[in-house]
Design an enzyme around this catalytic site. Structure first.
Site, short mmCIF file in Angstrom:
data_model
loop_
_atom_site.label_atom_id
_atom_site.label_comp_id
_atom_site.label_asym_id
_atom_site.label_seq_id
_atom_site.Cartn_x
_atom_site.Cartn_y
_atom_site.Cartn_z
N GLU A 69 0.90 -1.17 0.00
CA GLU A 69 0.00 0.00 0.00
C GLU A 69 0.92 1.20 0.00
O GLU A 69 1.58 1.48 1.01
CB GLU A 69 -0.86 0.02 1.26
CG GLU A 69 -1.77 -1.17 1.45
CD GLU A 69 -2.88 -1.23 0.44
OE1 GLU A 69 -3.27 -0.16 -0.07
OE2 GLU A 69 -3.34 -2.34 0.15
N CYS A 88 -2.26 9.18 3.40
CA CYS A 88 -1.93 8.60 2.09
C CYS A 88 -2.94 9.04 1.03
O CYS A 88 -2.58 9.28 -0.12
CB CYS A 88 -1.85 7.10 2.17
SG CYS A 88 -3.34 6.33 2.80
P1 NAD Z 1 8.59 4.70 4.54
O1 NAD Z 1 8.46 3.89 3.30
O2 NAD Z 1 9.79 5.54 4.69
O3 NAD Z 1 8.58 3.74 5.82
C1 NAD Z 1 7.55 2.80 6.02
C2 NAD Z 1 8.09 1.65 6.85
O4 NAD Z 1 9.09 0.98 6.09
C3 NAD Z 1 8.75 2.07 8.16
O5 NAD Z 1 8.43 1.14 9.16
C4 NAD Z 1 10.23 2.00 7.81
O6 NAD Z 1 11.05 1.76 8.93
C5 NAD Z 1 10.24 0.81 6.87
N1 NAD Z 1 11.43 0.75 5.99
C6 NAD Z 1 12.23 1.77 5.58
N2 NAD Z 1 13.24 1.29 4.81
C7 NAD Z 1 13.06 -0.05 4.73
C8 NAD Z 1 13.76 -1.11 4.05
N3 NAD Z 1 14.86 -0.89 3.33
N4 NAD Z 1 13.27 -2.35 4.16
C9 NAD Z 1 12.16 -2.60 4.87
N5 NAD Z 1 11.47 -1.65 5.55
C10 NAD Z 1 11.91 -0.40 5.47
O7 NAD Z 1 7.24 5.52 4.69
P2 NAD Z 1 6.83 6.58 5.81
O8 NAD Z 1 7.61 7.82 5.56
O9 NAD Z 1 6.89 5.95 7.16
O10 NAD Z 1 5.29 6.81 5.47
C11 NAD Z 1 4.87 7.64 4.48
C12 NAD Z 1 4.53 6.88 3.22
O11 NAD Z 1 3.54 5.89 3.49
C13 NAD Z 1 3.92 7.79 2.17
O12 NAD Z 1 4.43 7.45 0.91
C14 NAD Z 1 2.44 7.46 2.26
O13 NAD Z 1 1.69 7.77 1.12
C15 NAD Z 1 2.48 6.00 2.52
N6 NAD Z 1 1.20 5.54 3.07
C16 NAD Z 1 0.38 4.77 2.27
C17 NAD Z 1 -0.87 4.33 2.75
C18 NAD Z 1 -1.79 3.47 1.90
O14 NAD Z 1 -2.75 2.91 2.44
N7 NAD Z 1 -1.57 3.35 0.61
C19 NAD Z 1 -1.26 4.68 4.05
C20 NAD Z 1 -0.41 5.48 4.81
C21 NAD Z 1 0.83 5.89 4.32
#
Ligand code: NAD
Length: 494
Positions: A264, A299
């Site tokens: 997502e 999001c």
């Molecule tokens: P992010 O991708 O930076 O981090 C999300 C998660 O991934 C965190 O727990 C982070 O620690 C982990 N992560 C980071 N690097 C990783 C790696 N190399 N391997 C595995 N895990 C890793 O996102 P964010 O800044 O926490 O959140 C914002 C993003 O989330 C935005 O793009 C937003 O649109 C999206 N989002 C989407 C939805 C949806 O339902 N589509 C809902 C909420 C947020």
């Protein structure tokens, strides 16, 4: 909401937190901790365990052992339902404590945290608890001397990686269906929003979830998340977050055991206002909330406003009036409309986007600045950029902050072309009094959800999932269970 109660809760120190593995709270294998900075004032709130790859492996092993042990995976669905309903009750009983803890960690305004984060978590857990003893297998329409049965089976070990906006809501969108279906889970919260998820995992144990069925490992994504995604013993990976990390998870799935990977991801959702909208004043108010609540860290935020040219100036002025009237600041003040930006890096990125948009020719109509810097916290004005061209960076890339890009359009065809001109396809809004146009737009705009004459608010009964580079698979609704069930066929000669 009682401000006095909130103030009393915010004054309490937050004890350092460990992982939750196999029902035990434990430090990281190296003993290292990570400081948790509160976005409210930039000060250290507490510490969490700085997870390692070994911690992730330990949690996966505990989840596997719990799954094979069968206390949860082979428990009758009605039994799982009872435990999950107790869990939801425990969360509900501590709703305010959980909301305040979560806000001190992630910065969401308290009213939103109570309703959309804790409230949604309770509803979500109850929804899947109630659903799971009503999900039947199938009898296939075979020849009369054959019995073809289709069973639903839990998949095994699920790894869930979630972001920092709405940790409980998004976390339980994964945990609810995964646990109800009988799986074991290793959950990795975001570095900047772990505390309330750790707490509800403890409440799950109190409700009767056997140890090892739900494990929480905190720490850096590139360490813990990476280890989960490269594991040979995780069956399903569910993720909410940015596209870049999503891409990495797909790559890691293919480099390891080809685990199923459901993503997502982000959005650049168009909110399209036609001149014939039934109530332009309501449209302006709801559209402002649709981008600026939770300081744009949503999001599905309507971050591109497409306005029919004939009403453009008047509509933008009205929307900007609502945006300007929003109270931005301390998220634990009940009067606040938009709280803090979750972290300094994100705030700086938001500000950079504003500068980039201006350098590409957009006009700064309102906002654009960091505010309340003297608090030490991370706050930004609701920002409206006009004259944004469909190909500009701020119209193409997700900001994930309180930044609205406004673009005029001529007619329906033009609106559809602009709406569909990004790599994303998460959400959209359409404002029109013309029923036929509304239906045409729902079909024509490529997005997982299209709101009509409203923006935001779909509940747990309907799926949420993106198309294009906004992801695959769906959270919410009964469809979410599909990710966590294997179908097994029995083919029996009679
Ligand atoms: P992010 O991708 O930076 O981090 C999300 C998660 O991934 C965190 O727990 C982070 O620690 C982990 N992560 C980071 N690097 C990783 C790696 N190399 N391997 C595995 N895990 C890793 O996102 P964010 O800044 O926490 O959140 C914002 C993003 O989330 C935005 O793009 C937003 O649109 C999206 N989002 C989407 C939805 C949806 O339902 N589509 C809902 C909420 C947020």
């Amino acid at each position: 909401m009682d401000q006095g109660e909130i103030n009393a809760l915010r004054a309490q120190p937050v004890a350092p937190r460990g992982h939750l593995i196999n029902g035990e709270i434990c430090p990281s294998q190296t003993g290292e901790v990570a400081e948790v900075l509160s976005p409210i004032d930039g000060r250290v709130l507490t510490t969490t365990a700085a997870g390692t790859a070994e911690d992730a492996a330990r949690a996966i092993a505990a989840a596997r052992a719990a799954f094979e042990g069968g206390r949860w995976s082979r428990m009758p669905p009605a039994g799982r339902k009872k435990v999950m309903l107790r869990w939801a009750d425990l969360i509900e009983a501590q709703a305010l404590e959980l909301a305040v803890l979560g806000v001190r960690d992630n910065g969401t305004e308290i009213a939103m945290a109570i309703k959309a984060d804790v409230g949604s978590a309770v509803n979500t857990i109850r929804y899947y608890a109630e659903a799971i003893d009503k999900v039947y297998g199938q009898v296939a329409p075979t020849a009369s001397d054959i019995l073809g049965l289709v069973h639903h089976e839990p998949v095994g070990v699920v790894a869930a990686i979630v972001p920092w906006n709405f940790p409980l809501m998004i976390g339980t969108w994964k945990l609810g269906p995964a646990l109800a279906a009988g799986n074991s889970v290793v959950l990795k919260p975001a570095e900047t929003a772990s505390l309330s998820l750790l707490r509800i995992a403890e409440l799950a144990l109190e409700a009767g979830l056997p140890p090892g069925v739900l494990n929480v490992v905190t720490g850096a994504g590139r360490v813990v998340g990476e280890a989960l995604s490269m594991s040979m013993d995780v069956d399903v990976m569910v993720f909410t977050g940015s596209g870049g990390v999503g891409r990495r998870l797909l790559e890691n799935a293919s480099r390891s055991n080809m685990k199923r990977c459901y993503l997502e991801l982000g959005g650049k959702s168009p909110n399209i206002v036609f001149a014939d909208a039934p109530d332009l004043s309501k449209a302006a108010k709801v559209s402002a909330a649709g981008i600026f609540r939770n300081s744009g860290q949503v999001c599905v935020a309507g971050s591109r406003l497409l306005v029919q040219r004939s009403i453009h100036d008047e509509f933008v002025a009205e929307l900007a009036k609502h945006a300007g009237a929003m109270k931005v600041g301390d998220p634990l003040d009940v009067a606040t409309d938009a709280g803090a930006i979750n972290n300094l890096t994100q705030l700086e990125q938001n500000l950079r986007f504003v500068e980039l948009a201006r350098s590409e020719g957009a006009q700064l109509f309102q906002g654009g600045q960091r505010i309340l810097e003297d608090t030490g916290g991370y706050y930004m004005e609701p920002t409206v950029l006009t004259g944004v061209k469909p190909g500009d960076s701020v119209a193409q890339q997700e900001v994930f902050g309180p930044v609205l890009a406004v673009t005029p359009f001529e007619d329906e065809t033009d609106a559809i072309a602009i709406a569909n001109s990004t790599d994303y396809g998460l959400a959209a809004g359409v404002w029109t009094a013309d029923l036929s146009r509304a239906h045409r737009m729902v079909r024509a705009v490529r997005a997982g959800v299209v709101h009509v004459n409203t923006y935001g608010g779909p509940d747990i009964t309907v799926p949420l999932g993106g198309v294009k580079q906004s992801g695959n698979g769906h959270d919410k609704s009964l469809h979410a269970l599909e990710k966590f069930h294997d179908l097994k066929t029995a083919w029996i000669q009679l």
